[in-house]
Design an enzyme around this catalytic site. Structure first.
Site, PDB file in Angstrom:
ATOM      1  N   ASP A   1       6.965  -2.947  -7.267  1.00 37.89           N
ATOM      2  CA  ASP A   1       6.519  -2.423  -5.976  1.00 37.89           C
ATOM      3  C   ASP A   1       5.237  -3.133  -5.546  1.00 37.89           C
ATOM      4  O   ASP A   1       5.061  -4.315  -5.837  1.00 37.89           O
ATOM      5  CB  ASP A   1       6.318  -0.901  -6.104  1.00 37.89           C
ATOM      6  CG  ASP A   1       6.675  -0.142  -4.834  1.00 37.89           C
ATOM      7  OD1 ASP A   1       6.004  -0.363  -3.807  1.00 37.89           O
ATOM      8  OD2 ASP A   1       7.614   0.670  -4.868  1.00 37.89           O
TER       9      ASP A   1
ATOM     10  N   HIS B   1       2.316   2.481  -1.418  1.00 40.72           N
ATOM     11  CA  HIS B   1       3.740   2.649  -1.723  1.00 40.72           C
ATOM     12  C   HIS B   1       4.004   2.597  -3.230  1.00 40.72           C
ATOM     13  O   HIS B   1       4.716   3.440  -3.793  1.00 40.72           O
ATOM     14  CB  HIS B   1       4.531   1.564  -0.994  1.00 40.72           C
ATOM     15  CG  HIS B   1       6.006   1.763  -0.931  1.00 40.72           C
ATOM     16  ND1 HIS B   1       6.843   1.443  -1.973  1.00 40.72           N
ATOM     17  CD2 HIS B   1       6.805   2.241   0.059  1.00 40.72           C
ATOM     18  CE1 HIS B   1       8.097   1.708  -1.625  1.00 40.72           C
ATOM     19  NE2 HIS B   1       8.106   2.186  -0.398  1.00 40.72           N
TER      20      HIS B   1
ATOM     21  N   SER C   1      12.940   4.971  -0.693  1.00 44.00           N
ATOM     22  CA  SER C   1      11.913   4.537  -1.643  1.00 44.00           C
ATOM     23  C   SER C   1      11.436   5.698  -2.501  1.00 44.00           C
ATOM     24  O   SER C   1      10.996   5.509  -3.628  1.00 44.00           O
ATOM     25  CB  SER C   1      10.699   3.974  -0.900  1.00 44.00           C
ATOM     26  OG  SER C   1      10.879   2.638  -0.539  1.00 44.00           O
TER      27      SER C   1
END
Length: 763
Positions: free
Chosen positions: A138, A211, A541
């Site tokens: 990520d 994220h 996600s």
């Protein structure tokens, strides 16, 4: 890059990399070169790198290798002109020369919602579960997050070969017994876009986006009491596998995630000895021998590593999935039973429900004027509240009604605030329907569904002096029905292999609370100066790391299970209906969802712990599957790195892969007909993991009289652990219009457990 969630998810494109030159022949792109390992000339001895270099230098004196690969593929990445790439592909020992892909990110209450809080004793609390390592690919990690507290954790597992790489604002001390590895991969990115601007992002594993911290803490975060976002969703936050170890592989930067870097990270993760790979990113769809994630995942699978990937945020459009190879677990997104209501009250007395995570100065305790952005703009697309489009004199001190679409939801609020607006009502359009996703807006704002938005717009435009206000209600639990399939969640059928049903499974992906980076505010906007330890965001996600963490729990409980066995346990115990018997709802339509929306159903980890039977799949089985696709020997070698070819005397069938679900494609003009119907037969093998002698009886269901399902034998008896028994299913499908679908189930039960398989039939 910013926060990638539903609004600004713009699809994933193949990026034709390189700098702009006058001649196409001179334009340089990054390519990934797959070499045939066993074709290396003996003159190079054992030095494959020397062979790679000699092959490259024979077509380009200036080209250099970016990465060399050994585990995920046999080959290297480099930058070449189109002509050089073509020349290289014609050399002996070269399997393929593929242009690099750019991947995009697919952007707490969930342990309770999944039943893990009442059932913690079911899962082992021995050293076993703390030996499991989850590798997260990520945007990096914010190691100071409380979710990486290693209090009470034992020494790092002895099998761990990973490292904590230092870099900008990241040192060895940032890792501990919870966050045991942190690496970053930027060579491919920098080869295309130039050096990373360290004034904007850290050239290290540190997460500047949020994220990566969110996904890694969702999957394996430690328990943190008193977690919340601005007072919303208060409670204890914990990852799905809170005792598992986490290793972070930063492959995504401001400009995207590049396949050469992703492959290099997967290579390291295999060597490091991770047990699960979690990848909340995607790169469109391509044949498996052209899909870097699929190729890397095959190598991981062979090493016993389960790989979980997000399905994508391109729903509710059909055929919108990414990450569809059968050896990947593809995860769609559902909602929780938690909401954050914020109501719009109009001057005409009508009220409409919306959602918001706004926390800040309240609106005045009175009704305010409200204006439609399309009537207060200097732009033809003014209703979208794009930057610089609102006329300050027309919105100052008023609520502004903005349409959803094009730019980020939170950015629209920032635009209203900059123009002097007092607040915003954001309305969905047809593209998003009634899907409500909460945001931590910078000003008083709420999001309403399309129907409510249409009524509010009608009132605002028709009334001579319209007024409104927004009422914020905080956090509400027990929302029904739940889960529902999120509108944004990408849908099947599978565009590459329609005989493999995708997505595989549904998991929580809407309004998920998890750890966050200290580098950005909860909106990710440059003008958001707030800093939070936890954030609430949405996307597949978020659903992907839920399944990654649950897979880690199952791996800890059953160390000898293969990735396919773990995946099977999750799929065959998933549920497709609520307790009242109604099928899980699709938020996009309000109708019951289908297997193309929810796959095998919504994950149920407690049931998955003891599934009774599993559908196991070996690397050899996947090899046969690739043969059934009629791939060439070179194409199969790219994926498997095997030199053996398909057996010309053997009949291969895609439908016979031992998959836990069934996707039947009724061919037009089929020669196998019985009374005008098409007959399709598929065989499956079940492995007993229940631990005792048992007899399972089959039941079938079809929602369409045009499809008959019969199973032989109808009873399977097992007397020992790991015993295998096979059965054959006959699907008899009457003639139907092209693009018709029928759905059903095949269930085996021993009276205590149900081993369920979803069926999808397409004409």
């Amino acid at each position: 890059m910013g926060l990638i969630t539903m609004t600004n998810f713009v699809g994933v494109v193949v990026l034709f990399l390189g700098f702009c030159h006058v001649s196409m022949a001179e334009e340089k792109k990054t390519y990934i070169v797959h070499m045939a390992k066993h074709d290396m000339p003996t003159s190079f001895g054992e030095d494959h790198r020397q062979w790679f270099d000699a092959s490259l230098k024979s077509v380009s004196e200036s080209a250099e290798m970016i990465y060399t690969y050994e585990k995920v593929i046999h080959g290297f990445s480099t930058r070449l002109s189109v002509q050089e790439a073509e020349s290289l592909e014609n050399l002996p020992g070269i399997l393929s020369v593929l242009p690099e892909l750019k991947y995009e990110l697919h952007t707490t209450r969930t342990p309770e919602f999944l039943g893990l809080d009442q059932n913690t004793n079911l899962f082992p609390q021995s050293a076993g579960d703390s030996d499991v390592v989850i590798g997260v690919f990520d945007t990096g990690v914010w190691p100071e997050s409380k979710s990486f507290d290693d209090t009470g954790m034992g020494p790092v597992p002895s099998a761990w070969n990973g490292a904590c790489e230092t870099g900008t604002n990241f040192t060895l001390s940032n890792c501990n017994r919870k966050l045991i590895g942190a690496r970053f991969f930027a060579k491919g990115y920098e080869a295309t876009l130039g050096p990373i601007d360290e004034s904007k992002e850290n050239r290290s594993p540190r997460d500047d986006d949020g994220h990566g911290t969110h996904t890694s803490t969702t999957t394996g975060g430690s328990v943190v009491t008193g977690a919340n976002l601005l007072g919303y969703a208060s409670g204890s936050a914990r990852g799905m596998a809170p005792r598992a170890r986490v290793a972070v592989y930063k492959v995504c930067w401001v400009g995207g995630c590049f396949s050469s870097d992703i492959l290099a990270a997967m290579e390291k993760a295999i060597t490091d000895n991770v047990n699960v790979m979690s990848m909340s990113l995607g790169g469109g769809t391509a044949d498996y021998y052209r899909d870097s994630v699929a190729i890397g995942a095959f190598a991981a699978m062979e090493k016993g590593i389960l790989i979980s990937c997000s399905a994508g945020n391109a729903g509710p459009t059909p055929y919108s999935l990414s990450n569809v190879s059968p050896w990947i677990t593809t995860v769609g997104a559902g909602t929780l039973d938690r909401d954050f209501p914020a109501y719009v009250s109009l001057g005409n007395g009508k009220n409409f429900s919306g959602v918001s995570l706004y926390k800040g100065p309240s609106l005045p305790n009175k009704m305010l004027p409200i204006v439609y952005a399309g009537n207060a703009s200097n732009s033809t697309s003014g209703a979208l509240c794009m930057p610089g489009t609102l006329i300050p004199e027309m919105v100052k001190g008023k609520l502004v009604l903005c349409d959803r679409g094009v730019n980020a939801r939170v950015q629209k609020g920032s635009v209203v605030k900059e123009a002097g607006g007092a607040g915003m009502v954001l309305t969905n359009t047809a593209a998003n329907g009634e899907e409500l996703v909460a945001d931590a807006h910078l000003l008083p704002a709420t999001t309403v569904g399309q129907k409510a938005g249409d009524e509010i717009r009608k009132y605002v435009i028709s009334d001579s002096s319209p007024t409104a206000t927004i009422l914020f209600e905080g956090t509400k639990l027990g929302i029904e029905p739940s889960p529902v399939v999120a509108s944004f969640s990408s849908r099947g059928p599978n565009t590459i292999t329609p005989e493999i049903l995708k997505p595989d499974i549904l998991a929580p992906g809407v309004n998920i609370l998890a750890g966050w980076s200290g580098a950005v505010g909860p909106t990710g906007l440059p003008d958001d100066s707030r800093r939070v330890e936890f954030n609430i965001i949405s996307g597949t996600s978020m659903s992907c790391p839920h399944v990654s963490g649950l897979a880690a729990l199952l791996k800890a409980a059953h160390p000898n299970w293969s990735p396919a066995a773990i995946k099977s346990a999750l799929m065959t115990t998933a549920y497709t209906a609520y307790k009242n018997g109604k099928i899980i709802e699709d938020l996009a339509t309000g109708n019951p969802s289908t297997p193309f929306d929810h796959g095998a159903g919504h994950v149920d980890p407690v049931s998955a712990l003891n599934p009774g039977l599993v559908y196991d799949i070996s690397a050899d089985d996947y090899f046969d599957f690739l043969c059934a696709l009629n791939y060439t020997a070179a194409q199969i070698q790219v994926v498997t790195k095997r030199t053996t070819g398909c057996d010309s005397t053997k009949k291969y069938s895609v439908g016979d892969l031992n998959y836990p679900s069934f996707a039947v494609v009724v061919p037009s003009g089929s020669s196998s007909k019985s009374g005008g119907a098409t007959v399709v037969k598929q065989t499956r093998t079940l492995t007993n993991v229940g631990g005792e002698s048992s007899t399972y009886k089959v039941s079938t269901f079809s929602d369409n009289k045009s499809v008959q399902i019969s199973v032989v034998p109808q009873t399977l008896s097992f007397s020992q652990v790991n015993e295998k028994k096979s059965y054959t299913v006959t699907f008899t499908a009457a003639a139907m219009p092209v693009n018709s679908n029928a759905f059903g189930r095949i269930e085996w039960s021993d009276g205590k457990r149900v081993v369920g398989s979803t069926v999808a039939v397409s004409w």
